[in-house]
Design an enzyme around this catalytic site. Structure first.
Site, short mmCIF file in Angstrom:
data_model
loop_
_atom_site.label_atom_id
_atom_site.label_comp_id
_atom_site.label_asym_id
_atom_site.label_seq_id
_atom_site.Cartn_x
_atom_site.Cartn_y
_atom_site.Cartn_z
CB SER A 145 -0.91 0.03 1.23
OG SER A 145 -1.66 -1.15 1.32
N1 SAH Z 1 -0.67 -5.09 3.99
C1 SAH Z 1 0.07 -5.32 2.77
C2 SAH Z 1 -0.69 -4.93 1.52
C3 SAH Z 1 -1.44 -6.06 1.09
S1 SAH Z 1 -2.22 -6.16 -0.44
C4 SAH Z 1 1.41 -4.65 2.80
O1 SAH Z 1 1.71 -3.91 3.74
O2 SAH Z 1 2.20 -4.90 1.87
C5 SAH Z 1 -3.52 -7.25 0.11
C6 SAH Z 1 -3.09 -8.66 0.42
O3 SAH Z 1 -4.26 -9.32 0.93
C7 SAH Z 1 -2.61 -9.47 -0.77
O4 SAH Z 1 -1.36 -10.00 -0.51
C8 SAH Z 1 -3.67 -10.56 -0.90
O5 SAH Z 1 -3.16 -11.79 -1.34
C9 SAH Z 1 -4.21 -10.66 0.53
N2 SAH Z 1 -5.54 -11.24 0.68
C10 SAH Z 1 -6.62 -11.09 -0.14
N3 SAH Z 1 -7.66 -11.77 0.35
C11 SAH Z 1 -7.25 -12.36 1.51
C12 SAH Z 1 -7.86 -13.21 2.47
N4 SAH Z 1 -9.13 -13.60 2.34
N5 SAH Z 1 -7.14 -13.62 3.54
C13 SAH Z 1 -5.84 -13.25 3.68
N6 SAH Z 1 -5.19 -12.48 2.79
C14 SAH Z 1 -5.89 -12.02 1.72
#
Ligand code: SAH
Length: 234
Positions: free
Chosen positions: A85
């Site tokens: 993000s």
């Molecule tokens: N917090 C992260 C940004 C993440 S992007 C950072 O600091 O880099 C969102 C992430 O959520 C992705 O890696 C995606 O694979 C994950 N995601 C999506 N749906 C999910 C779920 N149901 N449970 C766990 N992770 C999930």
């Protein structure tokens, strides 16, 4: 009289002899500029959040090819169709949950591990869930290497939360859900706070604050955002 090396000469010598010191210096300079321009100037004032954003080496959470872009004002790709993000959003979400040193926090969507590291530099324990197995392994290794010993990573669908570790003082969801998963509301402590982007995937969503107060749930819309979709199943 003993001749003293002027400070500037000594610093220059250190940087010539140690290129990594030079790189470290460049990154802390970029990080400080990021905090001032993207975070402080946009109204984030919470001291713990600012310190965390000043401390965590964001450039070590992206691939080497993107190191130079790590402190730019935008999300960046991390592979598998996912993103780290934008720094401002990480700071905004961190400030909104009001993290305290003794807290236990759950994150859904580990991604690069950056948000988890920011939280881990403030609170006692962080539990983070990632649905993409390869990303989960990368994050576990990265956080271990960078010595964030107070983070546990699980590969699973975060819709069900982490019941064995509940309740949590705060929950941060970093993928856009169509609704707030009921299990996450259950796993939030009384007095706890959750931030979660809610809305259709691929459209603008609303970042919601969910507060639990004596069993009552209050939701407030904070900010229009755009997150990757919350996926289901594994
Ligand atoms: N917090 C992260 C940004 C993440 S992007 C950072 O600091 O880099 C969102 C992430 O959520 C992705 O890696 C995606 O694979 C994950 N995601 C999506 N749906 C999910 C779920 N149901 N449970 C766990 N992770 C999930």
């Amino acid at each position: 009289m003993k001749k003293r090396w002027p400070l500037a000469a000594m610093l220059t010598l250190t940087l010539i002899l140690s290129p990594s010191a030079w790189a470290a210096d460049t990154h802390s300079f970029q990080r400080e500029a990021m905090v001032r321009k993207q975070i402080l100037e946009r109204g984030i004032t919470d001291g713990t959040t600012l310190t965390a954003m000043r401390t965590v080496p964001r450039h070590l959470f992206v691939s080497p090819a993107l190191t130079d872009s790590a402190y730019e004002d935008r999300p960046l790709p991390i592979g598998y169709g996912q993103t780290i993000s934008q720094p401002y959003i990480v700071a905004f979400m961190t400030e909104k949950i009001r993290p305290k040193a003794g807290h236990k926090v759950l994150e859904i969507g580990s991604g690069s591990g950056y948000q988890a590291a920011v939280l881990a530099s403030i609170v006692k324990e962080v539990y983070t869930i990632e649905i993409i197995e390869e990303l989960g392994h990368i994050v576990r290794d990265r956080l271990q290497r960078l010595r964030y010993g107070n983070v546990r990573v699980r590969v699973a669908d975060g819709y069900d939360g982490w019941p064995e570790q509940a309740p949590f003082d705060a929950i941060v969801v970093t993928a856009a859900a169509e609704h707030v998963p009921p299990s996450l509301i259950r796993q939030l402590k009384d007095g706890g706070r959750m931030v979660i982007p809610v809305g259709s995937p691929f459209l603008v969503q609303s970042l919601m604050l969910v507060e639990k107060d004596q069993g009552n749930i209050k939701t407030t819309s904070l900010l229009p955002v755009r997150f990757v979709p919350f996926r289901r199943g594994r």
